[in-house]
Scaffold this motif. Sequence first.
Motif, PDB file in Angstrom:
ATOM      1  N   THR A 137       0.801  -1.218   0.000  1.00 42.02           N
ATOM      2  CA  THR A 137       0.000   0.000   0.000  1.00 42.02           C
ATOM      3  C   THR A 137       0.838   1.273   0.000  1.00 42.02           C
ATOM      4  O   THR A 137       0.293   2.359  -0.160  1.00 42.02           O
ATOM      5  CB  THR A 137      -0.938   0.031   1.215  1.00 42.02           C
ATOM      6  N   SER A 138       2.136   1.147   0.189  1.00 40.68           N
ATOM      7  CA  SER A 138       3.008   2.321   0.174  1.00 40.68           C
ATOM      8  C   SER A 138       3.620   2.513  -1.201  1.00 40.68           C
ATOM      9  O   SER A 138       4.134   1.572  -1.807  1.00 40.68           O
ATOM     10  CB  SER A 138       4.117   2.162   1.205  1.00 40.68           C
ATOM     11  N   GLY A 139       3.614   3.740  -1.656  1.00 36.28           N
ATOM     12  CA  GLY A 139       4.246   4.039  -2.928  1.00 36.28           C
ATOM     13  C   GLY A 139       5.734   3.726  -2.938  1.00 36.28           C
ATOM     14  O   GLY A 139       6.311   3.458  -3.997  1.00 36.28           O
ATOM     15  N   LEU A 140       6.344   3.730  -1.753  1.00 38.82           N
ATOM     16  CA  LEU A 140       7.772   3.436  -1.666  1.00 38.82           C
ATOM     17  C   LEU A 140       8.088   1.991  -2.040  1.00 38.82           C
ATOM     18  O   LEU A 140       9.244   1.661  -2.335  1.00 38.82           O
ATOM     19  CB  LEU A 140       8.266   3.722  -0.236  1.00 38.82           C
ATOM     20  N   ASP A 141       7.083   1.131  -2.010  1.00 42.63           N
ATOM     21  CA  ASP A 141       7.293  -0.284  -2.318  1.00 42.63           C
ATOM     22  C   ASP A 141       7.111  -0.599  -3.801  1.00 42.63           C
ATOM     23  O   ASP A 141       7.188  -1.763  -4.182  1.00 42.63           O
ATOM     24  CB  ASP A 141       6.326  -1.138  -1.501  1.00 42.63           C
ATOM     25  N   TYR A 142       6.835   0.413  -4.600  1.00 43.43           N
ATOM     26  CA  TYR A 142       6.635   0.209  -6.031  1.00 43.43           C
ATOM     27  C   TYR A 142       7.853   0.709  -6.794  1.00 43.43           C
ATOM     28  O   TYR A 142       8.451   1.727  -6.438  1.00 43.43           O
ATOM     29  CB  TYR A 142       5.359   0.896  -6.493  1.00 43.43           C
ATOM     30  N   ASP A 143       8.163   0.015  -7.879  1.00 40.51           N
ATOM     31  CA  ASP A 143       9.411   0.260  -8.594  1.00 40.51           C
ATOM     32  C   ASP A 143       9.223   0.960  -9.927  1.00 40.51           C
ATOM     33  O   ASP A 143      10.167   1.563 -10.449  1.00 40.51           O
ATOM     34  CB  ASP A 143      10.116  -1.073  -8.823  1.00 40.51           C
ATOM     35  N   TYR A 144       8.047   0.836 -10.490  1.00 41.89           N
ATOM     36  CA  TYR A 144       7.775   1.413 -11.805  1.00 41.89           C
ATOM     37  C   TYR A 144       6.441   2.157 -11.763  1.00 41.89           C
ATOM     38  O   TYR A 144       5.486   1.694 -11.136  1.00 41.89           O
ATOM     39  CB  TYR A 144       7.721   0.322 -12.877  1.00 41.89           C
ATOM     40  N   TRP A 145       6.407   3.299 -12.466  1.00 41.71           N
ATOM     41  CA  TRP A 145       5.228   4.155 -12.463  1.00 41.71           C
ATOM     42  C   TRP A 145       4.861   4.601 -13.870  1.00 41.71           C
ATOM     43  O   TRP A 145       5.730   4.835 -14.700  1.00 41.71           O
ATOM     44  CB  TRP A 145       5.500   5.402 -11.602  1.00 41.71           C
ATOM     45  N   GLY A 146       3.559   4.732 -14.082  1.00 40.49           N
ATOM     46  CA  GLY A 146       3.085   5.341 -15.318  1.00 40.49           C
ATOM     47  C   GLY A 146       3.010   6.852 -15.182  1.00 40.49           C
ATOM     48  O   GLY A 146       3.301   7.409 -14.111  1.00 40.49           O
ATOM     49  N   GLN A 147       2.597   7.509 -16.247  1.00 45.98           N
ATOM     50  CA  GLN A 147       2.502   8.966 -16.255  1.00 45.98           C
ATOM     51  C   GLN A 147       1.199   9.470 -15.666  1.00 45.98           C
ATOM     52  O   GLN A 147       1.106  10.628 -15.258  1.00 45.98           O
ATOM     53  CB  GLN A 147       2.650   9.484 -17.688  1.00 45.98           C
ATOM     54  N   GLY A 148       0.189   8.628 -15.631  1.00 43.48           N
ATOM     55  CA  GLY A 148      -1.079   9.011 -15.025  1.00 43.48           C
ATOM     56  C   GLY A 148      -2.147   9.379 -16.042  1.00 43.48           C
ATOM     57  O   GLY A 148      -1.846   9.739 -17.182  1.00 43.48           O
ATOM     58  N   THR A 149      -3.389   9.286 -15.601  1.00 42.88           N
ATOM     59  CA  THR A 149      -4.540   9.686 -16.402  1.00 42.88           C
ATOM     60  C   THR A 149      -5.482  10.501 -15.524  1.00 42.88           C
ATOM     61  O   THR A 149      -5.715  10.142 -14.372  1.00 42.88           O
ATOM     62  CB  THR A 149      -5.246   8.466 -17.014  1.00 42.88           C
ATOM     63  N   GLN A 150      -5.989  11.597 -16.054  1.00 42.75           N
ATOM     64  CA  GLN A 150      -6.802  12.514 -15.272  1.00 42.75           C
ATOM     65  C   GLN A 150      -8.241  12.012 -15.169  1.00 42.75           C
ATOM     66  O   GLN A 150      -8.869  11.666 -16.182  1.00 42.75           O
ATOM     67  CB  GLN A 150      -6.805  13.905 -15.914  1.00 42.75           C
ATOM     68  N   VAL A 151      -8.756  12.009 -13.953  1.00 44.95           N
ATOM     69  CA  VAL A 151     -10.165  11.711 -13.704  1.00 44.95           C
ATOM     70  C   VAL A 151     -10.774  12.936 -13.037  1.00 44.95           C
ATOM     71  O   VAL A 151     -10.277  13.394 -11.999  1.00 44.95           O
ATOM     72  CB  VAL A 151     -10.326  10.477 -12.806  1.00 44.95           C
ATOM     73  N   THR A 152     -11.829  13.465 -13.633  1.00 44.72           N
ATOM     74  CA  THR A 152     -12.515  14.625 -13.079  1.00 44.72           C
ATOM     75  C   THR A 152     -13.987  14.283 -12.898  1.00 44.72           C
ATOM     76  O   THR A 152     -14.653  13.866 -13.850  1.00 44.72           O
ATOM     77  CB  THR A 152     -12.380  15.845 -14.001  1.00 44.72           C
ATOM     78  N   VAL A 153     -14.475  14.448 -11.668  1.00 41.10           N
ATOM     79  CA  VAL A 153     -15.860  14.140 -11.339  1.00 41.10           C
ATOM     80  C   VAL A 153     -16.564  15.440 -10.991  1.00 41.10           C
ATOM     81  O   VAL A 153     -16.183  16.115 -10.030  1.00 41.10           O
ATOM     82  CB  VAL A 153     -15.955  13.143 -10.182  1.00 41.10           C
ATOM     83  N   SER A 154     -17.562  15.790 -11.765  1.00 45.20           N
ATOM     84  CA  SER A 154     -18.301  17.034 -11.532  1.00 45.20           C
ATOM     85  C   SER A 154     -19.511  16.777 -10.643  1.00 45.20           C
ATOM     86  O   SER A 154     -20.107  15.708 -10.677  1.00 45.20           O
ATOM     87  CB  SER A 154     -18.743  17.636 -12.856  1.00 45.20           C
ATOM     88  N   SER A 155     -19.849  17.801  -9.853  1.00 48.29           N
ATOM     89  CA  SER A 155     -20.979  17.640  -8.920  1.00 48.29           C
ATOM     90  C   SER A 155     -22.282  18.073  -9.561  1.00 48.29           C
ATOM     91  O   SER A 155     -22.321  18.626 -10.642  1.00 48.29           O
ATOM     92  CB  SER A 155     -20.719  18.469  -7.662  1.00 48.29           C
TER      93      SER A 155
END
Length: 124
Positions: free
Chosen positions: A106-124
């Motif tokens: 559950t800790s990010g420190l335990d992960y070795d490889y990362w993607g660039q990410g994808t944006q999620v936006t939830v409107s109210s």
Amino acid sequence: QVQLVESGGGLVQAGGSLRLSCAASGRAFGSRAMGWFRQAPGKEREFVATIGWSGITTYYVDSVRGRFTISRDNAKNTVYLQMNSLKPEDTAVYLCAARRTSGIATSGLDYDYWGQGTQVTVSS
């Protein structure tokens, strides 16, 4: 070396659903634990969900348990995050991560490889 590419983000109304995908290249995908994290503007990166190498073992942060489901298809080198009943507070960049080992974390420190990410936006 492992490369991770996320897709599936977008803009959705509260109560809606999105399915994120993370395609992995490189060796030994089927033996790696995978995770999803998110980072909202001005906030620290937050653990969301993790899945073990076989797909049997999963774990979620309390705020998404019962709404999000993590899964994987080792034949396609892909991990998914199905997000239902989305809330405005789920708005963030969602990042996929891979470990060198098979156990969940559950800790990010335990992960070795990362993607660039994808944006999620939830409107109210």
